[in-house]
Design an enzyme around this catalytic site. Structure first.
Site, short mmCIF file in Angstrom:
data_model
loop_
_atom_site.label_atom_id
_atom_site.label_comp_id
_atom_site.label_asym_id
_atom_site.label_seq_id
_atom_site.Cartn_x
_atom_site.Cartn_y
_atom_site.Cartn_z
N LYS A 26 64.73 14.53 17.03
CA LYS A 26 65.70 13.94 16.42
C LYS A 26 65.54 13.74 14.76
O LYS A 26 66.47 14.06 13.93
CB LYS A 26 65.84 12.40 16.88
N ARG A 96 65.46 4.24 16.34
CA ARG A 96 65.54 4.98 17.33
C ARG A 96 64.25 5.77 17.45
O ARG A 96 63.75 6.31 16.90
CB ARG A 96 66.65 6.06 17.46
N GLY A 105 68.00 9.18 27.36
CA GLY A 105 68.14 7.85 28.18
C GLY A 105 66.78 7.24 28.47
O GLY A 105 66.78 6.26 28.97
N MET A 107 64.22 6.47 26.19
CA MET A 107 63.58 5.59 25.27
C MET A 107 64.55 4.81 24.59
O MET A 107 65.55 4.96 24.84
CB MET A 107 62.41 6.57 24.41
N ARG A 340 70.95 18.20 18.62
CA ARG A 340 69.91 18.76 19.61
C ARG A 340 70.39 19.86 20.42
O ARG A 340 71.56 20.09 20.47
CB ARG A 340 69.16 17.69 20.33
N HIS A 456 54.95 24.33 57.79
CA HIS A 456 55.80 25.40 58.43
C HIS A 456 57.17 25.34 57.85
O HIS A 456 57.78 26.24 57.83
CB HIS A 456 55.61 25.31 60.17
N SER A 766 47.05 42.78 49.23
CA SER A 766 48.21 41.67 48.95
C SER A 766 47.33 40.43 49.21
O SER A 766 46.69 40.07 50.11
CB SER A 766 49.25 41.73 49.96
N CYS A 833 51.62 38.02 48.08
CA CYS A 833 52.52 37.33 48.93
C CYS A 833 52.59 36.08 49.57
O CYS A 833 53.29 35.57 50.52
CB CYS A 833 52.83 38.44 50.36
N TYR A 853 53.02 44.18 41.93
CA TYR A 853 54.24 43.42 42.25
C TYR A 853 53.86 42.03 42.89
O TYR A 853 52.86 41.62 43.20
CB TYR A 853 54.97 44.07 43.20
C1 PEP Z 1 49.15 33.67 52.84
O1 PEP Z 1 48.03 33.17 53.51
O2 PEP Z 1 49.31 33.59 51.60
C2 PEP Z 1 50.27 34.35 53.50
C3 PEP Z 1 51.20 34.97 52.90
O3 PEP Z 1 50.28 34.22 54.96
P1 PEP Z 1 50.50 33.16 55.64
O4 PEP Z 1 51.34 32.43 55.03
O5 PEP Z 1 51.48 33.83 56.81
O6 PEP Z 1 49.20 32.66 56.20
#
Ligand code: PEP
Ligand code: MG
Length: 882
Positions: A26, A96, A105, A107, A340, A456, A766, A833, A853
Site C-alpha cells: 500500500k 492503515r 481483510g 489487518m 494494488r 488411499h 522412476s 511418479c 519428465y
Molecule cells: C510411490 O511410492 O511414490 C509410488 C508412485 O508408488 P505407490 O504410491 O503406488 O506406492
C-alpha cells in the site's frame, strides 16, 4: 540515522513502487501513484522494518521513531495547511496497515483520528456541516474501540440500530445531526463501559495507540493463519500508513468506491466496481447499504467518472496488470487511496494474461508467470457457486479438488447400488481400502475421517479427478449405524442425507449447495501452448485405464509414467481369480488362476497402448502386499471356499497367515516377483502380447516395464532377466518384435544409494517419492495423519512432505540417485511418479536436478505443464493473483 518514515503525496514522494519490502504494498503504491501525478492525499509510511524491530524487541520501537513521526506529521500539516488537534483548521488522519504482500481483510484500519469534542466543534464550524462531523466522530469511536481496544463491533452496531429505530429511519444516512451527536455520546459510553477508561481526547495519543494496534495486528491468530494458508513467509511485517483524511461522507457530491481495471471474475476488459455516495470507505464493504455499479457514476458525477476512467488506463499502462483501486470523492474532487494488483479468479488470471500479450502489454513469459499453476485446479473441476453461503460443519484435508454433492452412503457396495439406481452419492468412510474402488468410482465424491494427503482415498480420488476431503478427524463416522456425528455430540447427518464436500478447501457442509461447471477455454489452451514451448521437462500421467489415459492425453500428457496394475485386479470379474491365485496352495494352483487373469490384463494393456499411440507407457508390475486382495468378509470367504472346493476354515487360515504387522515394509513389490515369479511372468506376457496386438493394428507402442520396490542390484538383475526372457518368448512366437525398456522405481532409500549398480540393469529410473518419503522419514503413509498436522502446526516441518517433496532430505537421495545412475548409464531415463510429480514446488526441484519428465494424475497434467514452464523460466510467479 537509519530512516523509518517515508512521506508521499502533496507534490513529492520519498518512496516508489519498487520499495514494497520496506513500505509494504500500500505504501509503495501510494508513493508511486503520487509520483506519476495521480491525486493521492498526502501522508507518510512507517516501514516494515519497524514492525520487525517491534517483534524482535519485546514490542518496543527503534530509538528516534517518535521524533521521526512528529517531523513527518509536521510536514504533513504544512502540506495540507491544517494542524493535528487544532480546532481552527483540524487535520484528521487515517492509519492503515500494509505488508509487502496484501492480506485483504486481515489487518486493521482506523479512520478520522484527530477528533475530540473541541476539534469536532471547530470542524463543524469550518465545514458548516454538523451532521458530517458527528458521523466522523461516531465512526472514530467505533473503529478505535474495535481495532485498538478490542471492543466488539456488535456493541456499537446495537446502538446504531437503536438510534435508527428511535428516529424511525432505515439507513444511517437518514440520521440527522442531532441523532448522530446523541449516537456519538452512546458510543463513548459503550467505549467507557467496555474498556473501563475514557476515549482518549489527545489526538497524539490516538495516533500512537492506533499505530501500536496496526503493528500488533501482524501477529493476531487470524493474520498468522492467513499467512500459513497462503504460504506467505519471509516478510518483515506490516508497514503503517498515516494519511490525511479525505471525506466521502461530506454530502451528496461526495462518495467512495472500489474498482478493478478489468472484471476480476471473468477477466473481461471492462471497468468493474461499485460506489456509494455520501459514505466512508468501510460502508462499501460492510454491506449495510447496497453499493451501485461503477457505470452509474457516469450519470451521478460525470466529470469524476471521466477522470476515473483515465486513472484506470493510466494505472494499467503503468503497472501492466489488472489493478484493484480505492477512491474517494470529496465535494466533487477525486482522490485515490490505494492501488494494488487485483486478486482474480483462475479463469480471469488466464484470460487477462493472454489478453495482455495480445494487446502488446506484456510478453509470454510474463503471462506464464502471472498464473499460479495450482490456480488451474479451479478450472478443471466443477466448483461450488461462490454466491451461495456455506455453513461447514467440519474441515478436513483438501485432498482432491472440486465440489461434490450427493447422498451420504457408508459402504462401497451401497455406493454402487445407489448409483445404479441413478442416485448421486458421496462415499463416507473412516478410511478407504482397495476393496472400495468400485464404490469410489461411482461416487460423486469421497469423505474420510482418517488418512492424509497420500492416503488411499486421496491418491485414488485425485487419480479419478474426483473431489475428496480426507482425514476429517472432527467427524465421527459410524459405518455400522450409518451416521456421522461430531466429537462434541450430536448426529450431523445419516445415510441418505444430502451432503456437499469441497475438495478444494476441505469443507464439509450438510445439504445441497449449487455448483458451477468447470471452464476450460481457448485462453487456457493458448497459455498452456506457450508453457509447452517454454518447458524442458516432459509431462506424463499416472493412469491405470484406457479412459484415464485418454483423459490424460486430452490434458496434454506425453505418455504414461505410472500404470499401477493392481488397480486392474479389483473389478468384479477379476477379484475371484485374483483371490484364487493368492489362496492357492502351490504354484500349479496359482498358474491356473493366473491363466484366467491373462486375457483380462492383455486387453487392459492393449486399450492403454491404443489410447497412448505414439507415447511411452510405463507399466509397473504388481506392488501391494497380497493380503490387500483377500476376502475379509465371512460372506466372501464362503464364496471363495465354494469356488475352490475348500473348507471355509482353510480360507480363513490362509487369510490369517498372510496378515503382516507392517505391510508397507512387508511382502510387496519385487519381493512378490521373486517369491512368486509366475505372477510377474503373467503380467509381462500380457504386456508383450498386448504390445504386439496393438502394433499389428498400426499403433506405435513404447512399453516401459517397471519393477517396484527394488533395493538391491540382485533384485533388479533377476527381474530384468525374467522380463527379457518372457518378452523374447512371446516375440519368438510372432513375426514381429516391439522395442521396450526395463527399469525400476527408486523408492527404497537403499536403491538411491546404490543407484550406480542398479542402473547397470535398469534403462530407466522412476522416483516413487511416496514410498521414498515414507522410508526416508520413517513416517507411515497410512498413519502419519495422527501426528503430521501437529508437526505442521508447530512448524516442526514447513510442509507436508507427502505433498511437497522434501528437497533438503529426500531430495538429496533423488539428486544422488540421478548422478550415480547416470555415472554407469549415461542415457538413463529419469522420471518421477510419486504424488509430488504434480506439485509445482516439487516440479521445480525435478527440473533443477535434471529429470527428464514428471508424471502425475491426469487432472494435474495442465498444472504440471505450467509449473514446468515456471521452472524453466527460473522465477516464481510475481503477481498478486488469487
Ligand atoms: C510411490 O511410492 O511414490 C509410488 C508412485 O508408488 P505407490 O504410491 O503406488 O506406492
Ligand atoms: Mg511406491
Amino acid at each position: 540515522m537509519h530512516r523509518h518514515v517515508y512521506a508521499f503525496g502533496g507534490g513529492s514522494s520519498d518512496g516508489n513502487a519498487t520499495m514494497k519490502k520496506t513500505l509494504g504494498g500500500k505504501g509503495a503504491n501510494l508513493a508511486e501513484m503520487a509520483r506519476i501525478g495521480l491525486p493521492v492525499p498526502p501522508g507518510f509510511t512507517i516501514t516494515t522494518e519497524v514492525c520487525d524491530h517491534y517483534y524482535r524487541n519485546e514490542r518496543t520501537y527503534p530509538e528516534g521513531l517518535w521524533s521521526e513521526v512528529d517531523s513527518a506529521l509536521a510536514a504533513l500539516e504544512e502540506k495540507t495547511g491544517k494542524a493535528f488537534g487544532d480546532p481552527a483548521k483540524p487535520l484528521l488522519v487515517s492509519v492503515r496497515s500494509g505488508a509487502a504482500i496484501s492480506m485483504p481483510g486481515m489487518m486493521d484500519t482506523v479512520l478520522n483520528l484527530g477528533l475530540n469534542k473541541k476539534v469536532a466543534a471547530g470542524l463543524a464550524k469550518a465545514t458548516g456541516n454538523e451532521r458530517f462531523v458527528w458521523d466522523l466522530f461516531r465512526r472514530l469511536v467505533n473503529m478505535f474501540g474495535d481495532v485498538v481496544m478490542g471492543v466488539e463491533h456488535r456493541h456499537f452496531e446495537a446502538e446504531l440500530d437503536e438510534a435508527k429505530a428511535a428516529a424511525k429511519v432505515r439507513a444511517d444516512t437518514d440520521l440527522d445531526a442531532a441523532a448522530l451527536k446523541r449516537l456519538t455520546e452512546r458510543y463513548l459510553a459503550v467505549y467507557r463501559d467496555r474498556t473501563g477508561e475514557e476515549f482518549p481526547s489527545d489526538p497524539r495519543v490516538q495516533l500512537r495507540k492506533a499505530i501500536d494496534a496496526v503493528f500488533g495486528s501482524w501477529e493476531t491468530p487470524r493474520a498468522v493463519e492467513y499467512r500459513r494458508i497462503y504460504k506467505i513467509s519471509g516478510l518483515l511485517g506490516t508497514a503503517v500508513n498515516v494519511q490525511a483524511m479525505v471525506y466521502g461522507n461530506m454530502g451528496e457530491t461526495s462518495g467512495t468506491g472500489v474498482a478493478f481495471t478489468r472484471d476480476p471474475s471473468t477477466g473481461e476488459n471492462v471497468f468493474y466496481g461499485e460506489f456509494l455516495m455520501n459514505a466512508q470507505g468501510e460502508d462499501v464493504v460492510a454491506g449495510i447499504r447496497t453499493p451501485r455499479p461503477i457505470a452509474e457514476l457516469e450519470t451521478v458525477m460525470p466529470e469524476c467518472y471521466r477522470q476515473l476512467t483515465e486513472v484506470r488506463q493510466t494505472l494499467e499502462r503503468h503497472y501492466k496488470d489488472i489493478q484493484d483501486l480505492e477512491f474517494t470523492i470529496e465535494g466533487g474532487r477525486l482522490f485515490l487511496l490505494q492501488t494494488r494488483s487485483g486478486k482474480r479468479t483462475a479463469f480471469a488470471a488466464v484470460k487477462i494474461a493472454v489478453d495482455m500479450v495480445e494487446e502488446g502489454t506484456i510478453d509470454r513469459s510474463t503471462a506464464l508467470r502471472r498464473v499460479e499453476p495450482d490456480q488451474l485446479n479451479q478450472l478443471l473441476h466443477p466448483g461450488f457457486d461462490p454466491k451461495v453461503k456455506r455453513n461447514p460443519v467440519a474441515k478436513g484435508l483438501a485432498a482432491s479438488p472440486g465440489a461434490a454433492v450427493g447422498k451420504a452412503v457408508f459402504t462401497a457396495a451401497d455406493a454402487v447400488a445407489w448409483a445404479a439406481r441413478g442416485e448421486a452419492c458421496v462415499l463416507v468412510r473412516a478410511e478407504t481400502s482397495p476393496e472400495d474402488i468400485a464404490g469410489m468410482n461411482v461416487a460423486k465424491g469421497i469423505l474420510t475421517s482418517r488418512g492424509g494427503m497420500t492416503s488411499h482415498a486421496a491418491v485414488v480420488a485425485r487419480g479419478m479427478g474426483k473431489p475428496c476431503v480426507a482425514g476429517c478427524g472432527r467427524l465421527l463416522i459410524d459405518e455400522h449405524a450409518k451416521t456421522v456425528g461430531l466429537e462434541d455430540g450430536g448426529v450431523v447427518f445419516r445415510e441418505g442425507d444430502y451432503i456437499s464436500i469441497d475438495g478444494s478447501t476441505g469443507e464439509v457442509m450438510p445439504g445441497r449447495i449449487a455448483t458451477i461447471p468447470p471452464r476450460l477455454g481457448g485462453a487456457v489452451e493458448k497459455l498452456l501452448g506457450w508453457a509447452d514451448e517454454t518447458r524442458r521437462l516432459g509431462i506424463r500421467a499416472n493412469a491405470d485405464t484406457p479412459l484415464d489415459a485418454r483423459r490424460a492425453r486430452e490434458f496434454g500428457a506425453q505418455g504414461i509414467g505410472l500404470c499401477r496394475t493392481e488397480h486392474m485386479f479389483f473389478g468384479e470379474d477379476r477379484i475371484p481369480a485374483v483371490r484364487e491365485m493368492i489362496l492357492a496352495s502351490d504354484e500349479a494352483g496359482r498358474r491356473r488362476a493366473l491363466k484366467d487373469l491373462l486375457p483380462m490384463q492383455r486387453s487392459d494393456f492393449e486399450g492403454i497402448f491404443e489410447a497412448m499411440d505414439g507415447f511411452p507407457v510405463t507399466i509397473r508390475l504388481l506392488d501391494p502386499p497380497l493380503h490387500e486382495f483377500l476376502p475379509m468378509e465371512p460372506e466372501n470367504q464362503r464364496e471363495m471356499a465354494e469356488r475352490m472346493g475348500l473348507p471355509v476354515e482353510a480360507v480363513q487360515k490362509k487369510v490369517e497367515s498372510l496378515r503382516e504387522l507392517n505391510p508397507m515394509l512387508g511382502h510387496r513389490g519385487c519381493r512378490l516377483g521373486i517369491s512368486f515369479p509366475e505372477i510377474y511372468e503373467m503380467q509381462v506376457q500380457a504386456i508383450a502380447e498386448a504390445a504386439l496386438a496393438a502394433a499389428k493394428k498400426g499403433v506405435k507402442v513404447h512399453p516401459e516395464i517397471m519393477h517396484p520396490l527394488v533395493g538391491t542390484k540382485e533384485e533388479i538383475r533377476m527381474m530384468r532377466e525374467m522380463t527379457d526372457r518372457i518378452m523374447h518368448e512371446v516375440f519368438a512366437g510372432s513375426d514381429r518384435k516391439v522395442h521396450y525398456l526395463v527399469g525400476t522405481m527408486i523408492e527404497v532409500p537403499r536403491a538411491a544409494l546404490v543407484a550406480d549398480r542398479i542402473a547397470e540393469h535398469a534403462e530407466f529410473f522412476s522416483f516413487g517419492t511416496n514410498d521414498l518419503t515414507q522410508m526416508t522419514f520413517g513416517y507411515s503413509r497410512d498413519d502419519a495423519g495422527s501426528f503430521l498436522p501437529g508437526y505442521l502446526a508447530k512448524k516442526v516441518l514447513p510442509e507436508d512432505p507427502f505433498v511437497s517433496l522434501d528437497a533438503e532430505g529426500v531430495g538429496q537421495l533423488v539428486d544422488l540417485a540421478c548422478k550415480r545412475g547416470r555415472s554407469t548409464r549415461a542415457k538413463l531415463k529419469l522420471g518421477i511418479c510419486g504424488e509430488h510429480g504434480g506439485d509445482p514446488a516439487s516440479i521445480r526441484f525435478c527440473h533443477e536436478v535434471g529429470l527428464d519428465y514428471v508424471s502425475c494424475s491426469p487432472f494435474r497434467v495442465p498444472i504440471a505443464r505450467l509449473a514446468a514452464a515456471h521452472a524453466a523460466l527460473g522465477t516464481r510467479a510475481d503477481s498478486g493473483t488469487a
